[in-house]
Design an enzyme around this catalytic site. Structure first.
Site: not given
Ligand code: RUB
Length: 312
Positions: A120, A189
């Protein structure tokens, strides 16, 4: 309220995405809104908070951001406004400093001449990778596409801007390549009270492959990604998004079901380390973070409801 609706739409359609950025954007949206409210402060702010809270259900960073900003104090509208703005600024500062600190702490775990797999697009995970690279470590990254929304494209763009040698792979190629990896680093998340990780769909399969291959699986997560709600027994809601993100019209027309969960759960047994801004901890320490850092204990169920009531 129109600007709140617009901001909510940006989160829903993922123009603003990723747990940290969603939280930061929400804090700053509430702050901008508060600066304009002239009467019925509590009521209007509560409505705004509730609209923002109901955008995406899974990342607890959104709940924690709103809860933090909504714990403003004061008697008059001016006092309340000042307090809210101060809290929103504090939260935004928390997001910014935590990301950098996670980078510093996490980079120490990445050895020279190693290959890291990420999934991701996580700003916290990328902070670890970029910090290690900027320290002069010779590292390489494998990034998954992260179907169906292809956040992997954002990751490879960011890494290539940085000059980090990067390979893009399809999600299903993870096990094929896993033995070439030295680490897996992903974001979060939500981290539950029992140390489970909720992150982009596919994370748990990667964790499984990493465990089988004995590759360390590390999570980069700010402490505001830990869920006080799970301490009181709530289950994390996994967002189910529109089937049209997964398949084209000709497939959707068939008499079949299409499921599109956006996140999955990785049990704590698959996680070697969670890198937070206050230290690198085992997942078993999640309760301590919720207690010591976020200030909730098992005796606070009523209090949680109390603060949550601001935006129920
Ligand atoms: C984003 C996702 C990321 C986490 C952490 O999902 O799963 O791995 O949110 O991101 P989506 P961060 O694209 O559906 O929002 O470290 O930037 O908080």
């Amino acid at each position: 309220m129109i600007e709140i609706e617009k901001a909510a739409q940006k989160i829903k359609n993922m123009e603003v995405r990723g747990a940290a950025d969603i939280a930061k954007f929400t804090a700053s949206t509430l702050k901008e809104f508060a600066l304009k409210v002239d009467s019925d402060f509590d009521e209007k702010i509560k409505r705004a908070a509730s609209i923002l809270l109901n955008t995406r259900p899974t990342a607890v960073s959104l709940f924690n951001a709103i809860n933090y900003v909504m714990s403003y104090e004061g008697e008059t509208v001016e006092e309340k406004r000042r307090s809210l703005v101060e809290r929103a600024n504090e939260f935004i500062e928390w997001v910014n400093t935590a990301r950098a600190k996670i980078g510093e702490i996490g980079a120490k775990r990445i050895k020279d001449n190693s290959t890291v797999l990420t999934h991701c697009n996580s700003s916290a995970a990328l902070s670890v990778i970029k910090t290690a690279f900027r320290q002069g470590k010779n590292i390489e990254v494998f990034a998954t596409e992260s179907r169906p929304r292809m956040q992997g494209y954002l990751t490879v763009k960011e890494l290539s801007r940085e000059g980090i040698p990067t390979t893009l792979i399809v999600d299903s190629a993870v096990r094929h390549f896993i033995n070439e990896m030295d680490y897996v680093v992903v974001g979060a998340d939500t981290i539950t009270v029992n140390g489970a990780l909720i992150n982009k769909i596919g994370t748990s399969q990667i964790a499984l492959a990493a465990k089988e291959a004995r590759i360390p699986f590390m999570v980069a997560a700010e402490t505001y990604k830990f869920s006080p709600k799970t301490l009181f027994g709530e289950l994390v809601v996994i967002e189910e998004r529109d089937p049209s993100e997964v398949a084209p019209e000709e497939i959707l027309r068939l008499q079949i079901r299409v499921k599109n969960p956006a996140f999955d759960v990785t049990p704590r047994d698959y996680i070697d380390l969670i890198i937070t801004e206050i230290g690198a901890i085992p997942p078993e320490m999640a309760y301590l973070v919720i207690k010591e850092r976020l200030g909730y204990t098992v005796f606070d169920a009523e209090e949680l409801k109390l603060s949550a009531k601001h935006f129920d």
